[in-house]
Design a protein around this motif. Structure first.
Motif, mmCIF file in Angstrom:
data_model
loop_
_atom_site.group_PDB
_atom_site.id
_atom_site.type_symbol
_atom_site.label_atom_id
_atom_site.label_comp_id
_atom_site.label_asym_id
_atom_site.label_seq_id
_atom_site.Cartn_x
_atom_site.Cartn_y
_atom_site.Cartn_z
ATOM 1 N N THR A 167 0.853 -1.538 -0.149
ATOM 2 C CA THR A 167 0.127 0.112 -0.657
ATOM 3 C C THR A 167 1.080 0.941 -0.027
ATOM 4 O O THR A 167 0.932 2.472 -0.647
ATOM 5 N N TRP A 168 1.648 1.207 0.937
ATOM 6 C CA TRP A 168 2.421 2.434 1.270
ATOM 7 C C TRP A 168 3.416 2.511 -0.711
ATOM 8 O O TRP A 168 3.519 3.417 -0.981
ATOM 9 N N ALA A 169 3.709 1.594 -0.668
ATOM 10 C CA ALA A 169 4.438 1.454 -2.227
ATOM 11 C C ALA A 169 3.706 1.807 -3.987
ATOM 12 O O ALA A 169 4.173 2.751 -4.137
ATOM 13 N N LEU A 170 2.129 1.492 -3.636
ATOM 14 C CA LEU A 170 1.591 1.858 -4.209
ATOM 15 C C LEU A 170 1.172 4.192 -4.397
ATOM 16 O O LEU A 170 0.941 4.526 -5.161
ATOM 17 N N GLU A 171 1.131 4.081 -3.222
ATOM 18 C CA GLU A 171 0.778 5.733 -3.035
ATOM 19 C C GLU A 171 2.349 6.302 -3.437
ATOM 20 O O GLU A 171 2.083 7.260 -4.320
ATOM 21 N N GLU A 172 3.681 5.440 -3.078
ATOM 22 C CA GLU A 172 4.957 6.680 -3.941
ATOM 23 C C GLU A 172 4.892 6.717 -5.294
ATOM 24 O O GLU A 172 5.133 6.703 -6.445
ATOM 25 N N ASP A 202 4.130 8.860 -10.249
ATOM 26 C CA ASP A 202 3.902 9.207 -11.555
ATOM 27 C C ASP A 202 4.439 8.122 -12.447
ATOM 28 O O ASP A 202 3.847 7.831 -13.364
ATOM 29 N N HIS A 203 3.537 6.621 -12.043
ATOM 30 C CA HIS A 203 4.279 5.362 -12.385
ATOM 31 C C HIS A 203 3.264 4.149 -12.770
ATOM 32 O O HIS A 203 3.023 3.798 -11.753
ATOM 33 N N PRO A 204 2.425 4.855 -13.886
ATOM 34 C CA PRO A 204 1.200 3.580 -13.910
ATOM 35 C C PRO A 204 1.198 2.241 -14.177
ATOM 36 O O PRO A 204 0.481 1.454 -13.535
ATOM 37 N N SER A 205 2.264 1.679 -14.648
ATOM 38 C CA SER A 205 2.468 0.488 -15.157
ATOM 39 C C SER A 205 2.670 -0.300 -13.640
ATOM 40 O O SER A 205 2.309 -1.941 -13.538
ATOM 41 N N ALA A 206 3.670 0.646 -13.193
ATOM 42 C CA ALA A 206 3.857 -0.037 -11.979
ATOM 43 C C ALA A 206 2.762 -0.023 -10.461
ATOM 44 O O ALA A 206 2.784 -1.228 -10.130
ATOM 45 N N ALA A 207 1.985 0.767 -10.424
ATOM 46 C CA ALA A 207 1.444 0.837 -9.506
ATOM 47 C C ALA A 207 0.213 -0.025 -9.997
ATOM 48 O O ALA A 207 -0.538 -1.126 -8.917
ATOM 49 N N HIS A 208 -0.114 -0.678 -11.160
ATOM 50 C CA HIS A 208 -1.620 -1.744 -12.115
ATOM 51 C C HIS A 208 -0.215 -2.841 -11.198
ATOM 52 O O HIS A 208 -1.357 -3.457 -10.267
ATOM 53 N N HIS A 209 1.250 -3.009 -11.181
ATOM 54 C CA HIS A 209 1.547 -4.505 -10.813
ATOM 55 C C HIS A 209 1.039 -4.349 -9.226
ATOM 56 O O HIS A 209 1.116 -5.651 -8.426
ATOM 57 N N VAL A 210 1.760 -3.413 -8.149
ATOM 58 C CA VAL A 210 1.384 -3.212 -7.418
ATOM 59 C C VAL A 210 -0.697 -3.518 -7.373
ATOM 60 O O VAL A 210 -0.513 -4.234 -5.562
ATOM 61 N N ARG A 211 -1.515 -3.131 -7.210
ATOM 62 C CA ARG A 211 -2.734 -3.714 -7.430
ATOM 63 C C ARG A 211 -3.116 -4.990 -7.596
ATOM 64 O O ARG A 211 -3.792 -5.469 -6.567
ATOM 65 N N ASP A 239 -4.476 -7.254 -4.995
ATOM 66 C CA ASP A 239 -5.179 -8.014 -5.123
ATOM 67 C C ASP A 239 -5.786 -9.484 -4.498
ATOM 68 O O ASP A 239 -6.156 -9.932 -3.662
ATOM 69 N N ASP A 240 -3.968 -10.297 -4.939
ATOM 70 C CA ASP A 240 -4.081 -11.820 -4.684
ATOM 71 C C ASP A 240 -3.940 -11.670 -3.171
ATOM 72 O O ASP A 240 -4.353 -13.063 -3.173
ATOM 73 N N LEU A 241 -3.164 -10.404 -2.714
ATOM 74 C CA LEU A 241 -2.772 -11.131 -1.381
ATOM 75 C C LEU A 241 -4.108 -10.996 -0.381
ATOM 76 O O LEU A 241 -4.878 -12.015 0.566
ATOM 77 N N ARG A 242 -5.113 -9.894 -1.049
ATOM 78 C CA ARG A 242 -5.956 -9.823 0.235
ATOM 79 C C ARG A 242 -7.797 -11.312 -0.697
ATOM 80 O O ARG A 242 -7.764 -11.261 0.792
ATOM 81 N N ALA A 243 -7.318 -11.400 -1.673
ATOM 82 C CA ALA A 243 -7.995 -12.864 -2.112
ATOM 83 C C ALA A 243 -7.678 -13.385 -1.162
ATOM 84 O O ALA A 243 -7.715 -14.862 -0.495
#
Length: 71
Positions: A20-25, A30-39, A43-47
């Protein structure tokens, strides 16, 4: 960065917090591709956590889990 999670936090919860902290950073930088991979990872961890909780519940109340899909 200096952020830390409590030592007694379960590993999955700690991983979710760090991601979550990495996603915020990444969003601030403005690194949308990296942010997508973190999301995707979040999602996988939460599932996985949800499924683990359902399996623990199955030991106690199998009647409740039978009504819930594990997928």
């Amino acid at each position: 960065m200096g952020r830390r999670v409590p030592e007694n936090l379960p590993l999955t919860d700690a991983a979710v917090q760090y991601l979550t902290w990495a996603l915020e950073e990444l969003e601030q930088l403005d690194h949308p591709s990296a942010a997508h991979h973190v999301r995707v990872a979040l999602d996988d961890l939460r599932a996985h956590k949800h499924q683990s909780e359902l399996l623990k519940l199955a030991d106690v109340r199998p009647d409740l889990v039978a009504k819930t899909r594990l997928s």
